[in-house]
Design a protein around this motif. Structure first.
Motif, PDB file in Angstrom:
ATOM      1  N   ASP A  87       0.833  -1.209   0.000  1.00  0.00           N
ATOM      2  CA  ASP A  87       0.000   0.000   0.000  1.00  0.00           C
ATOM      3  C   ASP A  87       0.866   1.257   0.000  1.00  0.00           C
ATOM      4  O   ASP A  87       0.540   2.247  -0.670  1.00  0.00           O
ATOM      5  N   GLU A 136      -9.453   9.939  -4.871  1.00  0.00           N
ATOM      6  CA  GLU A 136     -10.301   8.792  -4.524  1.00  0.00           C
ATOM      7  C   GLU A 136      -9.464   7.520  -4.359  1.00  0.00           C
ATOM      8  O   GLU A 136      -9.683   6.741  -3.431  1.00  0.00           O
ATOM      9  N   GLU A 137      -8.500   7.314  -5.261  1.00  0.00           N
ATOM     10  CA  GLU A 137      -7.637   6.129  -5.149  1.00  0.00           C
ATOM     11  C   GLU A 137      -6.811   6.184  -3.866  1.00  0.00           C
ATOM     12  O   GLU A 137      -6.641   5.172  -3.186  1.00  0.00           O
ATOM     13  N   GLN A 181      -9.006   5.402  -0.906  1.00  0.00           N
ATOM     14  CA  GLN A 181      -9.297   3.959  -0.801  1.00  0.00           C
ATOM     15  C   GLN A 181      -8.191   3.237  -0.060  1.00  0.00           C
ATOM     16  O   GLN A 181      -8.445   2.402   0.807  1.00  0.00           O
ATOM     17  N   SER A 191      -8.241   4.101   3.612  1.00  0.00           N
ATOM     18  CA  SER A 191      -9.380   3.610   4.390  1.00  0.00           C
ATOM     19  C   SER A 191      -9.199   2.175   4.850  1.00  0.00           C
ATOM     20  O   SER A 191      -9.949   1.700   5.697  1.00  0.00           O
TER      21      SER A 191
END
Length: 183
Positions: free
Chosen positions: A141, A172-173, A176, A179
């Protein structure tokens, strides 16, 4: 929970949070409140000179490349800050899990693994494997975030609405990835 707004004030009042709601405040529905928040996230303007506030389309003026790139940097930095909050603990737990695994899951698993296993209802072997898996996923990540952060330079090659749309996709990526619960 009820949400209130006062004409002329750029503030929402939540009766669960605010002990005193100003006189003249008007209650708005949860759905309308969420619609207003969504509009703000889409870079639209809220007109508080009327009550309830109205959603106004943005002017043709868009944020600068530098501002959008700074927003991306700040978003990624916030995720890194969250991840690094307990970094020393995570590294110690991962090292203990790797040592336990290398020892064939034999001997004393140690406090780093036992405390995790006990709280998660796992065996020490399951906990060690999960700790290693989570650490490896976090590294993947982190690499993905680094790539996305560098993609902020794509904003240099487009203008106006296209630039803002690309910024939103990147944001948005990034969100994600941020999150996902880290261990």
């Amino acid at each position: 929970m009820s949400i209130f707004v006062v004409k002329g004030e750029r503030t929402f009042y939540n009766d669960d949070v605010h002990k005193r709601i100003p006189s003249g405040a008007i209650k708005i529905s949860q759905e309308f409140y969420e619609k207003l928040l969504q509009a703000q996230s889409e870079y639209k303007t809220l007109d508080f000179s009327v009550c309830p506030p109205e959603i106004l389309e943005r002017d043709a003026e868009w944020p600068s490349v530098a501002d959008l790139q700074a927003f991306i940097d700040d978003q990624v930095a916030s995720i890194y800050a969250n991840w690094s909050r307990f970094e020393k603990e995570h590294l110690s737990r991962e090292n203990a899990a790797r040592q336990y695994k290398d020892a064939g899951y034999q001997g004393d698993a140690g406090i780093w693994i036992k405390s995790y296993a006990d709280s998660a209802g796992l065996t020490c072997t399951e906990a060690a494997d999960l700790i290693i898996q989570q650490a490896e996923q976090q590294r993947l990540d982190q690499e993905a975030l680094a790539v996305l952060r560098m993609r902020k330079h794509e904003l240099d090659i487009v203008d106006g609405a296209a630039r803002f749309e690309r910024y939103q996709l990147l944001a948005e990526e990034i969100a994600q990835i941020g999150s996902v619960d880290s261990y």
